[in-house]
Design a protein around this motif. Structure first.
Motif, PDB file in Angstrom:
ATOM      1  N   UNK A  69      15.914  -4.644  40.493  1.00 40.94           N
ATOM      2  CA  UNK A  69      14.821  -4.901  39.557  1.00 40.94           C
ATOM      3  C   UNK A  69      13.458  -5.090  40.154  1.00 40.94           C
ATOM      4  N   UNK A  70      13.303  -4.892  41.453  1.00 43.23           N
ATOM      5  CA  UNK A  70      11.986  -4.998  42.066  1.00 43.23           C
ATOM      6  C   UNK A  70      11.031  -3.982  41.459  1.00 43.23           C
ATOM      7  N   UNK A  71       9.751  -4.332  41.365  1.00 42.65           N
ATOM      8  CA  UNK A  71       8.781  -3.441  40.718  1.00 42.65           C
ATOM      9  C   UNK A  71       7.412  -3.604  41.356  1.00 42.65           C
ATOM     10  N   UNK A  72       6.577  -2.575  41.202  1.00 41.07           N
ATOM     11  CA  UNK A  72       5.213  -2.599  41.737  1.00 41.07           C
ATOM     12  C   UNK A  72       4.165  -2.573  40.641  1.00 41.07           C
ATOM     13  N   UNK A  73       4.606  -2.544  39.382  1.00 46.32           N
ATOM     14  CA  UNK A  73       3.679  -2.437  38.258  1.00 46.32           C
ATOM     15  C   UNK A  73       3.875  -3.609  37.301  1.00 46.32           C
ATOM     16  N   UNK A  74       2.851  -4.430  37.061  1.00 47.17           N
ATOM     17  CA  UNK A  74       2.986  -5.559  36.131  1.00 47.17           C
ATOM     18  C   UNK A  74       3.418  -5.139  34.731  1.00 47.17           C
ATOM     19  N   UNK A 164      10.749  10.311  33.555  1.00 46.60           N
ATOM     20  CA  UNK A 164       9.736   9.270  33.718  1.00 46.60           C
ATOM     21  C   UNK A 164       8.670   9.687  34.727  1.00 46.60           C
ATOM     22  N   UNK A 165       9.079  10.286  35.843  1.00 43.01           N
ATOM     23  CA  UNK A 165       8.134  10.687  36.885  1.00 43.01           C
ATOM     24  C   UNK A 165       7.208  11.792  36.405  1.00 43.01           C
ATOM     25  N   UNK A 166       7.774  12.805  35.736  1.00 44.12           N
ATOM     26  CA  UNK A 166       6.956  13.902  35.223  1.00 44.12           C
ATOM     27  C   UNK A 166       5.987  13.383  34.154  1.00 44.12           C
ATOM     28  N   UNK A 167       6.457  12.447  33.333  1.00 47.43           N
ATOM     29  CA  UNK A 167       5.594  11.873  32.294  1.00 47.43           C
ATOM     30  C   UNK A 167       4.442  11.094  32.909  1.00 47.43           C
ATOM     31  N   UNK A 168       4.745  10.266  33.914  1.00 46.07           N
ATOM     32  CA  UNK A 168       3.696   9.494  34.583  1.00 46.07           C
ATOM     33  C   UNK A 168       2.674  10.404  35.240  1.00 46.07           C
ATOM     34  N   UNK A 169       3.165  11.442  35.901  1.00 45.49           N
ATOM     35  CA  UNK A 169       2.256  12.365  36.580  1.00 45.49           C
ATOM     36  C   UNK A 169       1.371  13.094  35.571  1.00 45.49           C
ATOM     37  N   UNK A 170       1.951  13.524  34.460  1.00 43.45           N
ATOM     38  CA  UNK A 170       1.178  14.234  33.431  1.00 43.45           C
ATOM     39  C   UNK A 170       0.103  13.336  32.835  1.00 43.45           C
ATOM     40  N   UNK A 171       0.472  12.089  32.535  1.00 47.56           N
ATOM     41  CA  UNK A 171      -0.499  11.151  31.975  1.00 47.56           C
ATOM     42  C   UNK A 171      -1.580  10.792  32.991  1.00 47.56           C
ATOM     43  N   UNK A 172      -1.175  10.687  34.258  1.00 50.15           N
ATOM     44  CA  UNK A 172      -2.159  10.404  35.311  1.00 50.15           C
ATOM     45  C   UNK A 172      -3.191  11.528  35.401  1.00 50.15           C
ATOM     46  N   UNK A 173      -2.725  12.766  35.375  1.00 51.98           N
ATOM     47  CA  UNK A 173      -3.640  13.910  35.433  1.00 51.98           C
ATOM     48  C   UNK A 173      -4.560  13.906  34.213  1.00 51.98           C
ATOM     49  N   UNK A 174      -3.997  13.551  33.064  1.00 57.50           N
ATOM     50  CA  UNK A 174      -4.769  13.540  31.826  1.00 57.50           C
ATOM     51  C   UNK A 174      -5.944  12.567  31.890  1.00 57.50           C
ATOM     52  N   UNK A 175      -5.738  11.417  32.524  1.00 58.98           N
ATOM     53  CA  UNK A 175      -6.793  10.400  32.553  1.00 58.98           C
ATOM     54  C   UNK A 175      -7.503  10.243  33.879  1.00 58.98           C
ATOM     55  N   UNK A 176      -7.161  11.083  34.857  1.00 57.40           N
ATOM     56  CA  UNK A 176      -7.711  10.896  36.207  1.00 57.40           C
ATOM     57  C   UNK A 176      -9.228  11.041  36.274  1.00 57.40           C
ATOM     58  N   UNK A 177      -9.795  11.933  35.481  1.00 55.36           N
ATOM     59  CA  UNK A 177     -11.244  12.140  35.526  1.00 55.36           C
ATOM     60  C   UNK A 177     -12.023  11.087  34.740  1.00 55.36           C
ATOM     61  N   UNK A 178     -11.312  10.298  33.933  1.00 50.85           N
ATOM     62  CA  UNK A 178     -11.986   9.295  33.104  1.00 50.85           C
ATOM     63  C   UNK A 178     -11.899   7.893  33.704  1.00 50.85           C
ATOM     64  N   UNK A 179     -10.672   7.469  33.986  1.00 54.26           N
ATOM     65  CA  UNK A 179     -10.467   6.116  34.515  1.00 54.26           C
ATOM     66  C   UNK A 179      -9.663   6.094  35.817  1.00 54.26           C
ATOM     67  N   UNK A 180      -9.176   7.240  36.223  1.00 58.23           N
ATOM     68  CA  UNK A 180      -8.267   7.288  37.360  1.00 58.23           C
ATOM     69  C   UNK A 180      -6.834   7.435  36.915  1.00 58.23           C
ATOM     70  N   UNK A 181      -6.592   7.241  35.596  1.00 59.46           N
ATOM     71  CA  UNK A 181      -5.230   7.371  35.071  1.00 59.46           C
ATOM     72  C   UNK A 181      -4.248   6.468  35.775  1.00 59.46           C
ATOM     73  N   UNK A 182      -4.602   5.188  35.901  1.00 53.34           N
ATOM     74  CA  UNK A 182      -3.844   4.264  36.754  1.00 53.34           C
ATOM     75  C   UNK A 182      -2.551   3.759  36.123  1.00 53.34           C
ATOM     76  N   UNK A 183      -2.669   3.136  34.953  1.00 56.99           N
ATOM     77  CA  UNK A 183      -1.521   2.526  34.276  1.00 56.99           C
ATOM     78  C   UNK A 183      -0.830   1.491  35.166  1.00 56.99           C
ATOM     79  N   UNK A 184      -1.602   0.863  36.044  1.00 59.83           N
ATOM     80  CA  UNK A 184      -1.062  -0.138  36.958  1.00 59.83           C
ATOM     81  C   UNK A 184      -2.163  -1.137  37.323  1.00 59.83           C
ATOM     82  N   UNK A 185      -2.260  -2.257  36.599  1.00 57.41           N
ATOM     83  CA  UNK A 185      -3.335  -3.228  36.858  1.00 57.41           C
ATOM     84  C   UNK A 185      -3.323  -3.808  38.264  1.00 57.41           C
ATOM     85  N   UNK A 186      -2.140  -4.005  38.849  1.00 57.24           N
ATOM     86  CA  UNK A 186      -2.067  -4.612  40.177  1.00 57.24           C
ATOM     87  C   UNK A 186      -2.682  -3.696  41.227  1.00 57.24           C
TER      88      UNK A 186
END
Length: 251
Positions: A69-74, A164-186
């Protein structure tokens, strides 16, 4: 293993994985742009970077399974804690999320010490409102997808991690030019803290408040979408049971 020992191991895993996650992004860029020599927007370089990113997410998914259960995303632990018991919720807010933030902060500090020329991390390229909406939408989408995958194909590690990985990558690309597409506050906090921007209004609203609120909404929506079939079949079963039974005399 006692509850206290398990929680200590989770905190250690959260810290280590958060530290490793911020490093993995930098090492990936160094591999593609410095070692392989591809340009910033060269198609072959982007293709390699995205392919290795998916492999990297598989690696961290394996680490999560290995550490129970270890994680890197809050947002990952928060979405699970919301639907759990109150003591686990307090443990997540008071210990696990801070451990992830500290791991990211130290990870970025070591990165900047080793590679002083490295950039500033994610940047907000739009106004606060658009940035908050972007991060909120991306977070909402990935949390809903993750919860639905866990409830529907939770036993298939490969399939769940692949989608999950393909979805995260797609969403990251979608928002990368606006906010960085982070989805990870930490992760964002690590870079913001290094540059003294961790208490700015932009950082707190776009990279913390919006994703957290989106996570709460996503947990509620995913709960509606993945409602157990028993809840739907219960009224029908009651109707069947309510039908009058024929008496033995009538037979």
């Amino acid at each position: 293993m006692s509850g206290g020992g398990r929680r200590q191991r989770l905190l250690a895993a959260d810290f280590a994985m958060s530290f490793m996650w911020v490093w993995s992004g930098i090492l990936l860029k160094i591999f593609v742009h410095r070692i392989l020599g591809y340009g910033a927007h060269q198609f072959e370089g982007e293709l390699i970077r995205y392919s290795v990113s998916i492999l990297n997410m598989f690696f961290f998914a394996f680490l999560s399974k290995l550490t129970n259960g270890g994680a890197y995303n809050p947002l990952t632990v928060l979405s699970s804690a919301i639907s759990g018991d109150f003591s686990n919720f307090l443990f997540t807010l008071g210990a696990r999320i801070p451990a992830q933030v500290v791991g990211s902060v130290y990870g970025v500090r070591f990165i900047m010490a080793a590679f002083p020329e490295i950039g500033r991390g994610p940047r907000l390229n739009v106004d606060i409102t658009k940035g908050a909406l972007t991060e909120g939408f991306l977070t909402f989408a990935i949390v809903v997808i993750s919860i639905c995958l866990s409830k529907n194909i939770g036993n298939s590690f490969f399939m769940k991690t692949w989608i999950s990985s393909v979805s995260k990558l797609s969403l990251h690309i979608l928002g990368s030019d606006l906010t960085g597409g982070c989805m990870n506050p930490a992760s964002v906090m690590g870079w913001a803290f290094a540059h003294g921007e961790h208490i700015t209004k932009e950082h707190l609203i776009v990279y913390w408040l919006a994703p957290v609120k989106a996570t709460l909404a996503a947990v509620w929506v995913a709960g509606m979408l993945t409602r157990p079939k028993k809840d739907e079949e219960a009224p029908a079963a009651k109707k069947v049971d309510a039908r009058p039974m024929k008496s033995e005399k009538s037979e």
